[in-house]
Design an enzyme around this catalytic site. Structure first.
Site, PDB file in Angstrom:
ATOM      1  N   THR A 175       0.825  -1.213   0.000  1.00 51.10           N
ATOM      2  CA  THR A 175       0.000   0.000   0.000  1.00 51.10           C
ATOM      3  C   THR A 175       0.855   1.258   0.000  1.00 51.10           C
ATOM      4  O   THR A 175       0.362   2.331  -0.335  1.00 51.10           O
ATOM      5  CB  THR A 175      -0.913   0.052   1.245  1.00 51.10           C
TER       6      THR A 175
ATOM      7  N   GLY B 179      17.211  -9.826   3.056  1.00 48.06           N
ATOM      8  CA  GLY B 179      16.208 -10.412   2.182  1.00 48.06           C
ATOM      9  C   GLY B 179      15.163 -11.259   2.884  1.00 48.06           C
ATOM     10  O   GLY B 179      14.493 -12.071   2.263  1.00 48.06           O
TER      11      GLY B 179
ATOM     12  N   SER C 150      17.759  -3.406   4.520  1.00 52.00           N
ATOM     13  CA  SER C 150      18.226  -2.255   3.733  1.00 52.00           C
ATOM     14  C   SER C 150      17.848  -0.942   4.426  1.00 52.00           C
ATOM     15  O   SER C 150      18.691  -0.050   4.572  1.00 52.00           O
ATOM     16  CB  SER C 150      17.667  -2.303   2.309  1.00 52.00           C
TER      17      SER C 150
ATOM     18  N   GLU D 172      17.567   4.479  -1.728  1.00 55.94           N
ATOM     19  CA  GLU D 172      17.166   3.123  -2.137  1.00 55.94           C
ATOM     20  C   GLU D 172      16.638   3.125  -3.575  1.00 55.94           C
ATOM     21  O   GLU D 172      16.977   2.261  -4.369  1.00 55.94           O
ATOM     22  CB  GLU D 172      16.108   2.586  -1.161  1.00 55.94           C
TER      23      GLU D 172
ATOM     24  N   ASP E 127       9.404   1.280   5.086  1.00 56.02           N
ATOM     25  CA  ASP E 127      10.488   0.728   5.886  1.00 56.02           C
ATOM     26  C   ASP E 127      11.310   1.814   6.582  1.00 56.02           C
ATOM     27  O   ASP E 127      11.624   1.726   7.768  1.00 56.02           O
ATOM     28  CB  ASP E 127      11.421  -0.106   5.000  1.00 56.02           C
TER      29      ASP E 127
END
Ligand code: ADP
Ligand code: MG
Length: 424
Positions: A47, A150, A156, A193, A205
């Site tokens: 979202t 991952g 990250s 990123e 994030d």
């Protein structure tokens, strides 16, 4: 029992690890150590690039960065996880450069230098500004982390956010001391990123890692960047959040993410909206789907499913928050289940390992379970009674074993603290 547990490092130990690595590789003392958490999203998946709502919590698992400012524009970067030191200068950091893991560090410095002085002054009037050129120069940095790569737990963003608060501190930008300033740091991490690492992710994030609060979930509205801190104390309710890292990594992931994002953006444009957030659940959604639908046209019917996921998922975040606000955390399970079904069937980003983890968790007594993060592997979460954590984890590990899957890794997530400086 099959399956391992991934314990979070104690913060003192984590900071010491990064500082020791710094000393051994650079032969000097760092200026300090800063750290930032990975995150797990409770609900609101795919979202964040649709102007929608999401609800992450910060993990106790953190990435630690020992850093020392330099007088020149040289960058020297080492990580416990990466073999070679990355050495370069800031002019090598630009969109299109292939920097490997260094992109997540050097990219943050680049992005901070791209922000305009006016933008920074608006949120941090006392921060240092350099009239001539770069406000963030060269530095040496050493990275140690217990956030797995991952696993859908955002190693990250943990790395970017730790670097962001470190540079804010050593370069005196004055941003980390307020939420408005942290929103600017988060935006710089997103640019790093997207533009330097080349991963087209949304902003959940980085916002979580920089802006969440311990004991709270972060309700992030990605339409305007505003946040609310929603109390989330599972232990007070005799509950726990079990995170299952399936260790599955499917190569399709990157292209599929970009493809989902493009489909959503095209659908919003076709409907005359800036984002899918503009569509309400209920009659509004039905009307939008009727416009998009072309029975017999596979592509159009796929778009219908993608849009239905995004719009219903945003509504589920609202319902989830209403339950938390009402002290009814034990009742959020069905919303988690519905989120998983929507991600599996409409958004088509689940995989066999995630589906198995979710099915076995529920069959073993979880109140609700869903995949979390981008999908195609990574982690699932299950809301469980505190006393049943081990039993449910064992059942999932046994089922993975029987299916011939790689053994999963488990952790228990308490809503933890955002990016900050560690004690010296
Ligand atoms: P995740 O879901 O964990 O965020 P990503 O693919 O987005 O997965 O990011 C993982 C990448 O971030 C790694 O491949 C590496 O390039 C970088 N990274 C994350 N943590 C570290 C670390 N501790 N040291 C070096 N690079 C890291
Ligand atoms: Mg990531």
């Amino acid at each position: 029992m099959t399956g391992e547990w991934l314990d979070a490092w104690d913060r003192t130990d984590g900071a010491r690890r990064a500082a020791d690595l710094f000393r051994s590789r650079f032969g000097e003392e760092p200026d300090g150590v800063w750290s930032a958490p990975g995150r797990v999203n409770l609900i609101g998946e795919h979202t964040d690039y649709n102007g929608g709502l999401c609800l992450p919590i910060d993990l106790p698992h953190r990435t630690y960065v020992a850093l020392r400012n330099r007088d020149d524009d040289v960058l020297r970067l080492v990580s416990e996880r990466e073999h070679a030191m990355w050495t370069g200068t800031s002019d090598q950091v630009h969109p299109g450069a292939h920097l490997g893991w260094a992109a997540y560090v050097a990219g943050v410095a680049w992005a901070l230098n791209q922000s305009s002085d006016a933008d920074l002054s608006a949120v941090a009037p006392d921060g240092r500004r350099s009239p001539s050129g770069a406000r963030v120069g060269g530095f040496d940095a050493a990275v140690a982390s217990c956030v797995p790569y991952g696993a859908g737990l955002s190693s990250s963003a943990a790395l970017e956010s730790a670097v962001a608060v470190a540079l804010d501190d050593v370069d005196d930008l004055g941003l980390a001391s307020s939420d408005a300033g942290r929103a600017v740091l988060a935006a710089a991490c997103v640019r790093a990123e997207n533009e330097i690492a080349g991963a087209p992710t949304g902003g959940m994030d980085q916002s979580s890692s920089l802006r969440a609060q311990p004991g709270h979930a972060l309700l992030l509205d990605t339409r305007d960047g505003t946040v609310q801190h929603v109390p989330f104390d599972l232990s007070a309710h005799g509950l726990a959040l079990l995170v299952i890292d399936t260790r599955a990594e499917h190569q399709l992931a990157d292209g599929q993410y970009a493809n989902r994002r493009a489909t959503c953006e095209a659908a919003a444009a076709r409907l005359g909206h800036t984002s899918l957030r503009e569509i309400g659940a209920g009659a509004d959604l039905e009307a939008a789907l009727a416009v998009l639908s072309e029975p017999g046209d596979v592509e159009a019917e796929t778009t219908v499913k993608r849009v239905r996921h995004v719009v219903t998922e945003i509504a589920r975040v609202e319902d989830f928050v209403a339950l938390l606000d009402g002290g009814l955390v034990a009742e959020v399970g069905p919303l988690m289940d519905a989120s998983h079904t929507s991600l599996r069937d409409d958004y088509e980003v689940s995989c066999a390992e995630l589906d198995l983890a979710v099915t076995v968790a529920r069959a073993s007594g979880a109140l609700g379970a869903r995949m979390t993060g981008g999908g195609f592997g990574g982690s699932a979460i299950a809301l469980v009674e505190s006393g049943s954590v081990d039993r449910i984890a064992t059942a999932i590990a046994d089922a993975f074993d029987a299916a011939g899957f790689t053994s999963p890794v488990f952790l228990v997530a308490d809503a933890s603290a955002p990016a900050d400086r560690d004690a010296d």
